[in-house]
Design a protein around this motif. Structure first.
Motif, PDB file in Angstrom:
ATOM      1  N   ASN A  16       0.829  -1.207   0.000  1.00  0.00           N
ATOM      2  CA  ASN A  16       0.000   0.000   0.000  1.00  0.00           C
ATOM      3  C   ASN A  16       0.864   1.259   0.000  1.00  0.00           C
ATOM      4  OD1 ASN A  16      -2.912  -0.438  -0.129  1.00  0.00           O
ATOM      5  ND2 ASN A  16      -2.619  -1.715   1.683  1.00  0.00           N
ATOM      6  N   LEU A  17       2.014   1.196   0.661  1.00  0.00           N
ATOM      7  CA  LEU A  17       2.988   2.281   0.537  1.00  0.00           C
ATOM      8  C   LEU A  17       3.368   2.469  -0.926  1.00  0.00           C
ATOM      9  CD1 LEU A  17       5.260   4.272   1.364  1.00  0.00           C
ATOM     10  CD2 LEU A  17       6.686   2.254   1.825  1.00  0.00           C
ATOM     11  N   GLN A  18       3.605   1.357  -1.615  1.00  0.00           N
ATOM     12  CA  GLN A  18       3.989   1.430  -3.020  1.00  0.00           C
ATOM     13  C   GLN A  18       2.887   2.074  -3.855  1.00  0.00           C
ATOM     14  OE1 GLN A  18       7.186   0.219  -4.234  1.00  0.00           O
ATOM     15  NE2 GLN A  18       6.482   1.680  -5.802  1.00  0.00           N
ATOM     16  N   SER A  19       1.637   1.747  -3.559  1.00  0.00           N
ATOM     17  CA  SER A  19       0.530   2.337  -4.322  1.00  0.00           C
ATOM     18  C   SER A  19       0.463   3.845  -4.109  1.00  0.00           C
ATOM     19  CB  SER A  19      -0.807   1.678  -3.945  1.00  0.00           C
ATOM     20  OG  SER A  19      -1.268   2.096  -2.672  1.00  0.00           O
ATOM     21  N   ILE A  20       0.778   4.303  -2.902  1.00  0.00           N
ATOM     22  CA  ILE A  20       0.808   5.743  -2.629  1.00  0.00           C
ATOM     23  C   ILE A  20       1.976   6.394  -3.375  1.00  0.00           C
ATOM     24  CG2 ILE A  20       1.048   7.511  -0.845  1.00  0.00           C
ATOM     25  CD1 ILE A  20      -1.604   5.979  -0.706  1.00  0.00           C
ATOM     26  N   MET A  21       3.139   5.733  -3.340  1.00  0.00           N
ATOM     27  CA  MET A  21       4.302   6.268  -4.054  1.00  0.00           C
ATOM     28  C   MET A  21       4.043   6.323  -5.560  1.00  0.00           C
ATOM     29  SD  MET A  21       7.683   4.824  -2.036  1.00  0.00           S
ATOM     30  CE  MET A  21       7.466   3.127  -2.561  1.00  0.00           C
ATOM     31  N   ASN A  22       3.393   5.294  -6.085  1.00  0.00           N
ATOM     32  CA  ASN A  22       3.075   5.285  -7.513  1.00  0.00           C
ATOM     33  C   ASN A  22       2.149   6.438  -7.879  1.00  0.00           C
ATOM     34  OD1 ASN A  22       4.598   2.961  -7.760  1.00  0.00           O
ATOM     35  ND2 ASN A  22       2.839   1.576  -7.862  1.00  0.00           N
ATOM     36  N   GLN A 175      -7.889  -4.137  -4.905  1.00  0.00           N
ATOM     37  CA  GLN A 175      -8.788  -3.000  -4.721  1.00  0.00           C
ATOM     38  C   GLN A 175      -8.219  -1.978  -3.742  1.00  0.00           C
ATOM     39  OE1 GLN A 175     -11.547  -2.412  -6.570  1.00  0.00           O
ATOM     40  NE2 GLN A 175     -10.822  -4.224  -7.683  1.00  0.00           N
ATOM     41  N   GLU A 176      -7.493  -2.470  -2.728  1.00  0.00           N
ATOM     42  CA  GLU A 176      -6.844  -1.547  -1.800  1.00  0.00           C
ATOM     43  C   GLU A 176      -5.928  -0.591  -2.546  1.00  0.00           C
ATOM     44  OE1 GLU A 176      -5.001  -3.260   1.711  1.00  0.00           O
ATOM     45  OE2 GLU A 176      -6.304  -5.018   1.575  1.00  0.00           O
ATOM     46  N   HIS A 177      -5.193  -1.132  -3.507  1.00  0.00           N
ATOM     47  CA  HIS A 177      -4.227  -0.317  -4.243  1.00  0.00           C
ATOM     48  C   HIS A 177      -4.902   0.711  -5.138  1.00  0.00           C
ATOM     49  CE1 HIS A 177      -1.140  -3.823  -3.801  1.00  0.00           C
ATOM     50  NE2 HIS A 177      -1.318  -3.147  -2.691  1.00  0.00           N
ATOM     51  N   ILE A 178      -6.184   0.525  -5.400  1.00  0.00           N
ATOM     52  CA  ILE A 178      -6.946   1.498  -6.194  1.00  0.00           C
ATOM     53  C   ILE A 178      -7.565   2.568  -5.307  1.00  0.00           C
ATOM     54  CG2 ILE A 178      -8.967   1.806  -7.696  1.00  0.00           C
ATOM     55  CD1 ILE A 178      -8.408  -1.069  -8.735  1.00  0.00           C
ATOM     56  N   ILE A 179      -8.228   2.133  -4.237  1.00  0.00           N
ATOM     57  CA  ILE A 179      -9.010   3.101  -3.464  1.00  0.00           C
ATOM     58  C   ILE A 179      -8.184   3.894  -2.457  1.00  0.00           C
ATOM     59  CG2 ILE A 179     -11.105   1.728  -3.766  1.00  0.00           C
ATOM     60  CD1 ILE A 179     -10.974   1.135  -0.719  1.00  0.00           C
ATOM     61  N   TYR A 180      -7.057   3.345  -1.995  1.00  0.00           N
ATOM     62  CA  TYR A 180      -6.290   4.102  -1.000  1.00  0.00           C
ATOM     63  C   TYR A 180      -5.698   5.379  -1.609  1.00  0.00           C
ATOM     64  CZ  TYR A 180      -4.196   4.292   3.689  1.00  0.00           C
ATOM     65  OH  TYR A 180      -3.879   4.625   4.990  1.00  0.00           O
ATOM     66  N   PRO A 181      -5.011   5.297  -2.758  1.00  0.00           N
ATOM     67  CA  PRO A 181      -4.541   6.555  -3.356  1.00  0.00           C
ATOM     68  C   PRO A 181      -5.680   7.522  -3.664  1.00  0.00           C
ATOM     69  CG  PRO A 181      -3.428   4.686  -4.357  1.00  0.00           C
ATOM     70  CD  PRO A 181      -4.530   4.120  -3.506  1.00  0.00           C
ATOM     71  N   LYS A 182      -6.840   6.997  -4.078  1.00  0.00           N
ATOM     72  CA  LYS A 182      -7.978   7.866  -4.363  1.00  0.00           C
ATOM     73  C   LYS A 182      -8.439   8.594  -3.100  1.00  0.00           C
ATOM     74  CE  LYS A 182     -11.299   9.710  -6.738  1.00  0.00           C
ATOM     75  NZ  LYS A 182     -10.974  10.773  -7.724  1.00  0.00           N
TER      76      LYS A 182
END
Length: 203
Positions: A16-22, A175-182
């Motif tokens: 999830n850190l990676q998804s935020i960094m992305n 789905q976590e990787h989609i909605i957390y950055p959003k």
């Protein structure tokens, strides 16, 4: 104009850190990750942060006699790096009311179930044991309870008859990787308003 400074707290692989960094790298929102903190020295989040050139540190819970001492150290590091907002990315610690008071309504968390159902550390196990047909994930503000803060955004994931904890977790994680950055985007752009237990999204 200075970018808002995020502090990311993690305990595990750091996906999830990676998804935020992305999302940051893709220009989805503007912010700076001031520090990544883990409570476990082997956490993969440390390596991800190091590769991205982001300051990172392990504050090993086992080295602190009390939760109060552990949290004092957390807060001192967050202040040192001028952190304004905290993103919990698989951080497997319950934060005390005193800690939360320091960052009231500035702490976001993602939980791998559709809150308010299946709180706690074993959501996928509990989902399968109960036999529900739909699970998912929830981004919420952190309050003094366990997974009880106002809900920002959710995504639903069907539970299949042959699911294991691992297979369900893998699909929920997508789905976590989609909605957390959003959710972080909406939050940082000032589009969220907390009204009682509800979080309203402003246009």
């Amino acid at each position: 104009m200075n970018k808002p400074v995020l502090g990311v707290l993690a305990s595990g692989r750091g996906t999830n850190l990676q998804s935020i960094m992305n999302a940051l790298n893709n220009g989805q929102f503007s912010a700076e990750i001031g520090i990544v903190i883990t409570d476990k020295p082997q956490a993969g989040a440390l390596e991800r942060a190091a590769k991205a050139g982001i300051p990172n540190i392990c504050i090993d819970r086992k080295k602190y006699g009390t939760r109060e001492d552990f949290e004092k150290k957390l807060l001192s590091v967050l202040r040192k790096h001028n952190v304004e907002h905290i993103i919990l990315a698989g951080f497997m610690r319950i934060l005390s009311p005193l800690f939360i008071k320091e960052y009231k309504n500035h702490i976001l968390n993602i939980h791998p179930a559709l809150l308010p159902s299946f709180t706690g550390a074993h959501a996928h196990r509990d989902v399968l044991a109960y036999g529900v047909k739909i699970s998912g994930c929830t981004v919420h503000f952190v309050d003094e309870g366990t997974d009880s803060g106002p809900i920002i955004i959710q995504a639903a994931v069907p539970v299949l008859d042959d699911d294991t904890e691992e297979s369900l977790a893998a699909r929920v994680l997508q789905q976590e990787h989609i909605i957390y950055p959003k959710a972080v985007e909406l939050y940082l752009k000032g589009k969220l308003k907390i009204t009682g237990r509800r979080v309203l999204v402003k246009e």
